[in-house]
Write a protein that holds these residues in place. Structure first.
Motif, PDB file in Angstrom:
ATOM      1  N   LEU A  24      46.832  55.458  28.797  1.00 26.05           N
ATOM      2  CA  LEU A  24      45.592  54.665  28.828  1.00 26.05           C
ATOM      3  C   LEU A  24      44.687  55.125  29.957  1.00 26.05           C
ATOM      4  CD1 LEU A  24      46.971  51.053  28.246  1.00 26.05           C
ATOM      5  CD2 LEU A  24      45.884  52.562  26.572  1.00 26.05           C
ATOM      6  N   LYS A  25      43.395  55.081  29.700  1.00 28.24           N
ATOM      7  CA  LYS A  25      42.393  55.400  30.715  1.00 28.24           C
ATOM      8  C   LYS A  25      41.751  54.089  31.138  1.00 28.24           C
ATOM      9  CE  LYS A  25      41.313  60.047  29.094  1.00 28.24           C
ATOM     10  NZ  LYS A  25      42.533  60.248  28.372  1.00 28.24           N
ATOM     11  N   GLY A  26      41.829  53.803  32.429  1.00 28.72           N
ATOM     12  CA  GLY A  26      41.275  52.560  32.948  1.00 28.72           C
ATOM     13  C   GLY A  26      39.932  52.773  33.618  1.00 28.72           C
ATOM     14  N   SER A  27      39.251  51.659  33.861  1.00 28.85           N
ATOM     15  CA  SER A  27      37.957  51.695  34.540  1.00 28.85           C
ATOM     16  C   SER A  27      37.964  50.651  35.652  1.00 28.85           C
ATOM     17  CB  SER A  27      36.829  51.385  33.556  1.00 28.85           C
ATOM     18  OG  SER A  27      35.596  51.283  34.245  1.00 28.85           O
ATOM     19  N   ASP A  28      37.465  51.035  36.819  1.00 26.88           N
ATOM     20  CA  ASP A  28      37.366  50.092  37.929  1.00 26.88           C
ATOM     21  C   ASP A  28      35.911  49.711  38.209  1.00 26.88           C
ATOM     22  OD1 ASP A  28      36.406  52.404  39.060  1.00 26.88           O
ATOM     23  OD2 ASP A  28      37.831  52.454  40.711  1.00 26.88           O
ATOM     24  N   GLY A  29      35.035  49.963  37.250  1.00 25.12           N
ATOM     25  CA  GLY A  29      33.620  49.649  37.452  1.00 25.12           C
ATOM     26  C   GLY A  29      33.001  49.077  36.200  1.00 25.12           C
ATOM     27  N   GLY A  30      31.683  48.909  36.261  1.00 25.04           N
ATOM     28  CA  GLY A  30      30.952  48.477  35.085  1.00 25.04           C
ATOM     29  C   GLY A  30      30.739  46.981  34.959  1.00 25.04           C
ATOM     30  N   LEU A  31      31.275  46.193  35.884  1.00 25.81           N
ATOM     31  CA  LEU A  31      31.061  44.751  35.874  1.00 25.81           C
ATOM     32  C   LEU A  31      30.305  44.344  37.142  1.00 25.81           C
ATOM     33  CD1 LEU A  31      34.580  43.675  34.621  1.00 25.81           C
ATOM     34  CD2 LEU A  31      32.426  43.369  33.403  1.00 25.81           C
ATOM     35  N   ARG A  41      39.773  45.878  40.697  1.00 28.17           N
ATOM     36  CA  ARG A  41      40.827  45.893  39.706  1.00 28.17           C
ATOM     37  C   ARG A  41      40.551  47.023  38.736  1.00 28.17           C
ATOM     38  NH1 ARG A  41      36.854  42.427  39.032  1.00 28.17           N
ATOM     39  NH2 ARG A  41      36.049  41.879  36.978  1.00 28.17           N
ATOM     40  N   THR A  42      41.557  47.424  37.993  1.00 32.97           N
ATOM     41  CA  THR A  42      41.395  48.422  36.955  1.00 32.97           C
ATOM     42  C   THR A  42      41.629  47.740  35.616  1.00 32.97           C
ATOM     43  OG1 THR A  42      42.202  50.142  38.451  1.00 32.97           O
ATOM     44  CG2 THR A  42      42.163  50.659  36.093  1.00 32.97           C
ATOM     45  N   LEU A  43      40.687  47.907  34.686  1.00 31.83           N
ATOM     46  CA  LEU A  43      40.785  47.308  33.362  1.00 31.83           C
ATOM     47  C   LEU A  43      41.046  48.389  32.334  1.00 31.83           C
ATOM     48  CD1 LEU A  43      37.829  44.800  33.684  1.00 31.83           C
ATOM     49  CD2 LEU A  43      40.276  44.317  33.897  1.00 31.83           C
ATOM     50  N   TYR A  44      42.013  48.133  31.466  1.00 35.52           N
ATOM     51  CA  TYR A  44      42.404  49.065  30.420  1.00 35.52           C
ATOM     52  C   TYR A  44      42.061  48.439  29.077  1.00 35.52           C
ATOM     53  CZ  TYR A  44      45.091  51.173  34.171  1.00 35.52           C
ATOM     54  OH  TYR A  44      45.475  51.761  35.337  1.00 35.52           O
ATOM     55  N   ASN A  45      41.210  49.095  28.322  1.00 28.19           N
ATOM     56  CA  ASN A  45      40.802  48.637  27.004  1.00 28.19           C
ATOM     57  C   ASN A  45      41.761  49.242  25.998  1.00 28.19           C
ATOM     58  OD1 ASN A  45      39.466  47.911  24.703  1.00 28.19           O
ATOM     59  ND2 ASN A  45      37.635  49.095  25.118  1.00 28.19           N
ATOM     60  N   VAL A  46      42.654  48.422  25.451  1.00 28.93           N
ATOM     61  CA  VAL A  46      43.665  48.932  24.543  1.00 28.93           C
ATOM     62  C   VAL A  46      43.193  48.852  23.086  1.00 28.93           C
ATOM     63  CG1 VAL A  46      46.061  48.735  23.784  1.00 28.93           C
ATOM     64  CG2 VAL A  46      45.476  48.288  26.172  1.00 28.93           C
ATOM     65  N   ILE A  47      42.826  47.654  22.635  1.00 23.85           N
ATOM     66  CA  ILE A  47      42.417  47.456  21.243  1.00 23.85           C
ATOM     67  C   ILE A  47      41.026  46.851  21.197  1.00 23.85           C
ATOM     68  CG2 ILE A  47      42.882  46.223  19.087  1.00 23.85           C
ATOM     69  CD1 ILE A  47      45.821  46.193  19.847  1.00 23.85           C
ATOM     70  N   GLY A  48      40.138  47.498  20.477  1.00 25.86           N
ATOM     71  CA  GLY A  48      38.821  46.921  20.218  1.00 25.86           C
ATOM     72  C   GLY A  48      37.833  47.090  21.347  1.00 25.86           C
ATOM     73  N   PHE A  49      37.195  45.997  21.748  1.00 22.50           N
ATOM     74  CA  PHE A  49      36.136  45.934  22.748  1.00 22.50           C
ATOM     75  C   PHE A  49      35.031  46.960  22.541  1.00 22.50           C
ATOM     76  CE2 PHE A  49      39.334  44.051  25.762  1.00 22.50           C
ATOM     77  CZ  PHE A  49      38.766  42.795  25.755  1.00 22.50           C
ATOM     78  N   GLN A  50      33.950  46.507  22.021  1.00 25.32           N
ATOM     79  CA  GLN A  50      32.735  47.299  21.938  1.00 25.32           C
ATOM     80  C   GLN A  50      31.698  46.577  22.791  1.00 25.32           C
ATOM     81  OE1 GLN A  50      32.883  50.284  20.266  1.00 25.32           O
ATOM     82  NE2 GLN A  50      35.009  49.651  20.116  1.00 25.32           N
ATOM     83  N   PRO A  51      30.765  47.286  23.387  1.00 22.14           N
ATOM     84  CA  PRO A  51      29.755  46.596  24.183  1.00 22.14           C
ATOM     85  C   PRO A  51      28.972  45.613  23.308  1.00 22.14           C
ATOM     86  CG  PRO A  51      29.683  48.953  24.587  1.00 22.14           C
ATOM     87  CD  PRO A  51      30.601  48.733  23.416  1.00 22.14           C
ATOM     88  N   GLY A  64      33.624  45.500  30.904  1.00 25.25           N
ATOM     89  CA  GLY A  64      32.547  46.344  31.398  1.00 25.25           C
ATOM     90  C   GLY A  64      32.172  47.364  30.340  1.00 25.25           C
ATOM     91  N   ASP A  65      30.957  47.840  30.404  1.00 27.26           N
ATOM     92  CA  ASP A  65      30.459  48.731  29.355  1.00 27.26           C
ATOM     93  C   ASP A  65      31.188  50.075  29.303  1.00 27.26           C
ATOM     94  OD1 ASP A  65      28.758  46.741  28.561  1.00 27.26           O
ATOM     95  OD2 ASP A  65      27.009  47.580  29.575  1.00 27.26           O
ATOM     96  N   ASP A  66      31.614  50.603  30.475  1.00 33.65           N
ATOM     97  CA  ASP A  66      32.319  51.890  30.468  1.00 33.65           C
ATOM     98  C   ASP A  66      33.654  51.768  29.734  1.00 33.65           C
ATOM     99  OD1 ASP A  66      30.244  52.970  31.909  1.00 33.65           O
ATOM    100  OD2 ASP A  66      31.274  52.825  33.843  1.00 33.65           O
ATOM    101  N   ALA A  67      34.474  50.807  30.137  1.00 34.57           N
ATOM    102  CA  ALA A  67      35.784  50.627  29.496  1.00 34.57           C
ATOM    103  C   ALA A  67      35.638  50.201  28.038  1.00 34.57           C
ATOM    104  CB  ALA A  67      36.626  49.614  30.265  1.00 34.57           C
ATOM    105  N   ALA A  68      34.552  49.490  27.715  1.00 34.36           N
ATOM    106  CA  ALA A  68      34.350  49.059  26.323  1.00 34.36           C
ATOM    107  C   ALA A  68      34.265  50.258  25.388  1.00 34.36           C
ATOM    108  CB  ALA A  68      33.090  48.210  26.204  1.00 34.36           C
ATOM    109  N   ARG A  69      33.788  51.377  25.897  1.00 34.19           N
ATOM    110  CA  ARG A  69      33.666  52.583  25.073  1.00 34.19           C
ATOM    111  C   ARG A  69      34.962  53.399  25.039  1.00 34.19           C
ATOM    112  NH1 ARG A  69      28.961  52.017  27.914  1.00 34.19           N
ATOM    113  NH2 ARG A  69      27.127  51.591  26.654  1.00 34.19           N
ATOM    114  N   MET A  70      35.975  53.003  25.842  1.00 28.47           N
ATOM    115  CA  MET A  70      37.202  53.790  25.968  1.00 28.47           C
ATOM    116  C   MET A  70      38.396  53.130  25.283  1.00 28.47           C
ATOM    117  SD  MET A  70      36.986  55.342  29.870  1.00 28.47           S
ATOM    118  CE  MET A  70      37.652  53.887  30.625  1.00 28.47           C
ATOM    119  N   ALA A  71      38.198  52.385  24.225  1.00 24.24           N
ATOM    120  CA  ALA A  71      39.324  51.736  23.546  1.00 24.24           C
ATOM    121  C   ALA A  71      40.345  52.780  23.111  1.00 24.24           C
ATOM    122  CB  ALA A  71      38.839  50.942  22.342  1.00 24.24           C
TER     123      ALA A  71
END
Length: 188
Positions: A24-31, A41-51, A64-71
């Motif tokens: 998984l690729k996490g994101s610590d920004g975008g919020l 914190r680091t957020l990992y988008n596993v299933i779904g999440f679109q901006p 956050g918008d960055d992680a939302a694109r990395m499902a």
């Protein structure tokens, strides 16, 4: 007699629906609170999440918008699942969602807090595999409160309803972020 439609996927199609935690690729920004001390914190988008579309300035995807694109599993089937990794004492500011949000600690102890109609904050501490579920519209937050080494991160799973859910930070949280100088986001 069966009434539900059956569906058959090939192994290659099923491989697109598998997420391995180690990959998984996490994101610590975008919020709005990403750079706020104590909110890292680091957020990992596993299933779904679109901006989400048509959001205000303090609203965004829950990850956050960055992680939302990395499902890892890019599907739209009515829910989203992700993980949060954070050190003790860390978690987001108070926020709200337009859908249900459910928290399940995987490791460590996590505090789930909420506001009542008078603004008083109440909370419950949860251990691994405990569950708390917040309805849409309820101001809430979570924080890693694990005792011990302050540098060891714990993992919290979250499940949020909808295909493009929206999160919004409370007005009080946004004022704290502005006062701390971390919001509005500064252009690089």
């Amino acid at each position: 007699m069966e009434k539900l439609e059956r569906r058959y996927l090939s192994r290659a199609e099923m491989e697109k629906r598998i997420a391995r935690f180690k990959n998984l690729k996490g994101s610590d920004g975008g919020l709005p609170d990403s750079k706020m001390p104590g909110c890292e914190r680091t957020l990992y988008n596993v299933i779904g999440f679109q901006p989400p579309e048509n959001v205000g300035e303090n609203a965004t995807s829950p990850v956050g918008d960055d992680a939302a694109r990395m499902a890892a599993i890019k599907i739209r089937e009515g829910f989203n699942l992700g993980y949060c990794k954070a050190k003790p004492g860390h978690g987001p500011e108070m926020h709200n969602h337009d859908t249900n949000e459910t928290f399940i600690p995987m490791t460590g102890t996590w505090r789930a807090s909420w506001e009542d109609e008078k603004g008083k904050v109440d909370y419950v501490d949860l251990g691994p595999l405990d569950v708390v579920s917040f309805p849409p519209g309820m101001i809430r937050r979570f924080e890693n409160v694990t005792k011990g080494d302050p540098n060891v991160e714990s993992i919290l799973m979250f499940v949020i309803g909808g295909d493009a859910p929206q999160a919004e930070f409370s007005d009080e949280a946004m004022r704290r972020l502005e006062k701390a100088g971390v919001w509005p986001a500064k252009s690089a």
